[in-house]
Scaffold this motif. Structure first.
Motif, PDB file in Angstrom:
ATOM      1  N   VAL A 194     -25.896 -56.042   2.765  1.00  0.00           N
ATOM      2  CA  VAL A 194     -25.323 -55.427   4.243  1.00  0.00           C
ATOM      3  C   VAL A 194     -24.560 -54.720   3.985  1.00  0.00           C
ATOM      4  O   VAL A 194     -23.285 -55.038   3.676  1.00  0.00           O
ATOM      5  CB  VAL A 194     -25.296 -56.554   5.264  1.00  0.00           C
ATOM      6  CG1 VAL A 194     -24.840 -55.897   6.478  1.00  0.00           C
ATOM      7  CG2 VAL A 194     -26.563 -57.453   5.272  1.00  0.00           C
ATOM      8  N   ALA A 210     -20.025 -56.960   8.406  1.00  0.00           N
ATOM      9  CA  ALA A 210     -21.370 -57.431   7.519  1.00  0.00           C
ATOM     10  C   ALA A 210     -21.733 -58.688   7.420  1.00  0.00           C
ATOM     11  O   ALA A 210     -22.834 -59.211   6.985  1.00  0.00           O
ATOM     12  CB  ALA A 210     -21.068 -56.813   6.046  1.00  0.00           C
ATOM     13  N   VAL A 213     -23.701 -59.669  10.483  1.00  0.00           N
ATOM     14  CA  VAL A 213     -25.188 -58.931  10.253  1.00  0.00           C
ATOM     15  C   VAL A 213     -25.588 -59.776   9.266  1.00  0.00           C
ATOM     16  O   VAL A 213     -27.078 -60.195   9.486  1.00  0.00           O
ATOM     17  CB  VAL A 213     -25.152 -57.587   9.859  1.00  0.00           C
ATOM     18  CG1 VAL A 213     -26.277 -56.823   9.574  1.00  0.00           C
ATOM     19  CG2 VAL A 213     -24.291 -56.368  10.904  1.00  0.00           C
ATOM     20  N   MET A 214     -25.331 -60.198   8.181  1.00  0.00           N
ATOM     21  CA  MET A 214     -25.867 -61.195   7.632  1.00  0.00           C
ATOM     22  C   MET A 214     -26.458 -62.343   7.927  1.00  0.00           C
ATOM     23  O   MET A 214     -27.364 -63.064   7.520  1.00  0.00           O
ATOM     24  CB  MET A 214     -25.116 -61.502   6.068  1.00  0.00           C
ATOM     25  CG  MET A 214     -25.980 -62.161   5.143  1.00  0.00           C
ATOM     26  SD  MET A 214     -27.402 -61.315   4.143  1.00  0.00           S
ATOM     27  CE  MET A 214     -26.347 -60.271   3.144  1.00  0.00           C
ATOM     28  N   VAL A 217     -29.469 -61.582   9.364  1.00  0.00           N
ATOM     29  CA  VAL A 217     -30.631 -61.671   8.216  1.00  0.00           C
ATOM     30  C   VAL A 217     -31.018 -62.906   7.822  1.00  0.00           C
ATOM     31  O   VAL A 217     -32.248 -63.323   7.723  1.00  0.00           O
ATOM     32  CB  VAL A 217     -30.013 -61.008   6.888  1.00  0.00           C
ATOM     33  CG1 VAL A 217     -30.903 -60.999   5.791  1.00  0.00           C
ATOM     34  CG2 VAL A 217     -29.912 -59.292   7.279  1.00  0.00           C
ATOM     35  N   TYR A 294     -29.596 -52.184  12.944  1.00  0.00           N
ATOM     36  CA  TYR A 294     -28.435 -51.712  12.051  1.00  0.00           C
ATOM     37  C   TYR A 294     -29.075 -50.671  11.196  1.00  0.00           C
ATOM     38  O   TYR A 294     -29.204 -51.080   9.853  1.00  0.00           O
ATOM     39  CB  TYR A 294     -27.603 -52.639  11.445  1.00  0.00           C
ATOM     40  CG  TYR A 294     -26.911 -53.883  12.624  1.00  0.00           C
ATOM     41  CD1 TYR A 294     -25.651 -53.496  12.792  1.00  0.00           C
ATOM     42  CD2 TYR A 294     -27.569 -54.892  12.880  1.00  0.00           C
ATOM     43  CE1 TYR A 294     -25.074 -54.037  13.744  1.00  0.00           C
ATOM     44  CE2 TYR A 294     -26.961 -55.817  13.800  1.00  0.00           C
ATOM     45  CZ  TYR A 294     -25.578 -55.296  14.284  1.00  0.00           C
ATOM     46  OH  TYR A 294     -24.930 -56.241  15.004  1.00  0.00           O
ATOM     47  N   ARG A 297     -28.336 -49.779   6.988  1.00  0.00           N
ATOM     48  CA  ARG A 297     -27.091 -50.558   6.524  1.00  0.00           C
ATOM     49  C   ARG A 297     -27.769 -51.951   5.743  1.00  0.00           C
ATOM     50  O   ARG A 297     -26.843 -52.660   5.364  1.00  0.00           O
ATOM     51  CB  ARG A 297     -26.122 -51.172   7.658  1.00  0.00           C
ATOM     52  CG  ARG A 297     -25.619 -49.963   8.384  1.00  0.00           C
ATOM     53  CD  ARG A 297     -24.570 -50.326   9.633  1.00  0.00           C
ATOM     54  NE  ARG A 297     -23.739 -49.334   9.909  1.00  0.00           N
ATOM     55  CZ  ARG A 297     -22.659 -48.660   9.544  1.00  0.00           C
ATOM     56  NH1 ARG A 297     -22.172 -49.172   8.431  1.00  0.00           N
ATOM     57  NH2 ARG A 297     -21.881 -47.652  10.033  1.00  0.00           N
ATOM     58  N   ILE A 298     -28.874 -52.038   5.860  1.00  0.00           N
ATOM     59  CA  ILE A 298     -29.547 -53.209   5.167  1.00  0.00           C
ATOM     60  C   ILE A 298     -30.514 -52.742   3.856  1.00  0.00           C
ATOM     61  O   ILE A 298     -31.152 -52.027   4.053  1.00  0.00           O
ATOM     62  CB  ILE A 298     -30.224 -54.001   6.054  1.00  0.00           C
ATOM     63  CG1 ILE A 298     -29.279 -54.710   7.184  1.00  0.00           C
ATOM     64  CG2 ILE A 298     -30.838 -55.354   5.278  1.00  0.00           C
ATOM     65  CD1 ILE A 298     -30.119 -55.404   8.158  1.00  0.00           C
TER      66      ILE A 298
END
Length: 387
Positions: A194, A210, A213-214, A217, A294, A297-298
């Motif tokens: 990320v 990040a 965001v992870m 995920v 996002y 970004r991944i």
């Protein structure tokens, strides 16, 4: 047959003495296996085998060896292939109490790096051939030594693509405690990265964390983990469903800084009937809602090339013959071998001396009690499939 071989212990020691460590990430730890290949080639040539040494593409000076013996002009059809890999994993220097590169006899065990996994298998093969008159063989006998099994399976992949022989049976001598193995799961290792937007932690809205965001995920991954468990089953395995493990995660560099990058390394152990490559698409589809939120970004990629699952069917005649010879039913395991690739050439069974519990462990060893039953097993296999 003229026997010019060194003693079993000398052969075993010479194999262990030659470093053949494989490493993807550390080039200094990635040794060529050429010296070991040449030594095996000389020994098998002394016994009358024809020798073929092939460089393995995509490796750092690694080679495969195929030694073949045939009393017939049709030397590619039928018979038996005995296979093993020549490389080892690195070792934890501070945790070994023995010299990894010397065969040490102690407590009725042979210690050394590769004794069980699995350079020692070649010593057992050569010892088994001492009592066999190769001129009596009616079908070919092949010995395959491969490269890079511990990291990329490059040697087995190369051989499967280029081989012209079609044995009746292939035996891979991984340490199975002489229990025949007919199936194992596949292995997929993915890296998910990320890319956020760093900044001062006092104003979070100006950045994209990040790690946060992870977290989204991972929520999706855990849903996928349960989905795989619910939808796929194979009762042949002790763990009868695909597994997922979140193995490594790291990101960020300071408490007062918005994390700009976070990386996760994970694996999936797939059942043999699953398409190993379709799992990548399944993974990306699972993460799509977070990717859409996002964009760009991944990133998802393989850590190493995926290894397919493998299965030799229960009704395969070669498997039934091996079970009958050993008076033992074949089992399944969760670890991976070169079997998915060699199984493309002929029915393949994983069967060898030593315990898988010793593989990749400090003070790796094979119990000396395996010598006689392993020798007898290899001789039975040769007589069954080559005579």
């Amino acid at each position: 047959m003229i026997m010019t071989l060194p003693s079993f212990i000398q052969i075993y020691n010479e194999l262990i003495t030659i470093p053949t460590i494989s490493s993807v990430t550390n080039e200094k730890l990635d040794y060529s296996n050429k010296a070991l290949i040449d030594k095996l080639a000389n020994w098998f040539a002394d016994l009358g085998f024809s020798i073929s040494i092939q460089p393995v593409t995509g490796t750092r000076n690694k080679f495969n060896l195929l030694a073949s013996y045939s009393n017939d002009s049709n030397h590619t059809q039928g018979g038996l292939l005995l296979s093993g890999h020549t490389d080892t994993v690195p070792f934890d220097e501070g945790q070994w109490t023995k010299d990894p590169f010397k065969l040490t006899e102690q407590n009725n065990k042979w210690y050394g790096l590769g004794t069980a996994d699995m350079k020692g298998f070649f010593a057992f093969i050569l010892e088994s051939l001492r009592d066999i008159d190769l001129k009596t063989l009616q079908k070919p006998l092949h010995i395959l030594a491969t490269a890079d099994e511990e990291i990329t399976m490059a040697g087995a992949v190369h051989f499967a693509k280029t081989a012209t022989l079609q044995p009746d049976c292939t035996i891979i001598g991984e340490p199975t405690s002489l229990i025949p193995i007919r199936a194992h799961k596949g292995f997929v290792s993915n890296v998910i990265r990320v890319i956020g937007k760093s900044g001062h932690s006092s104003d979070p809205e100006k950045g994209i964390n990040a790690i946060e965001v992870m977290h989204l995920v991972i929520e999706r991954l855990l849903q996928l983990k349960q989905k795989l468990k619910d939808e796929y089953h194979n009762e042949s395995f002790a763990v009868p469903y695909p597994t997922m493990n979140l193995g490594i995660i790291h990101g960020g560099d300071a408490a007062n800084r918005i994390c700009g990058c976070c990386e996760l390394v994970m694996d999936i152990r797939a059942l043999p009937e699953m398409d190993i490559h379709s799992l990548f698409d399944i993974l990306c589809h699972s993460l799509k809602p977070v990717m859409d939120k996002y964009p760009n970004r991944i990133e998802v990629k393989y850590e190493v090339d995926p290894i397919p699952g493998y299965e030799c069917k229960k009704d395969e005649p070669a498997l039934q013959e091996v079970e009958k010879l050993l008076n033992q039913s074949a089992q399944t395991v969760n670890y991976s071998t070169e079997a998915p690739y060699l199984n493309q050439i002929s029915p393949t069974i994983v069967l060898g001396p030593g315990s898988i519990e010793q593989a990749h462990q400090p003070d790796e060893f094979v119990d000396m009690a395996f010598l006689t039953p392993t020798k007898e097993t290899i001789q039975k296999l040769i007589k069954r499939f080559c005579c």
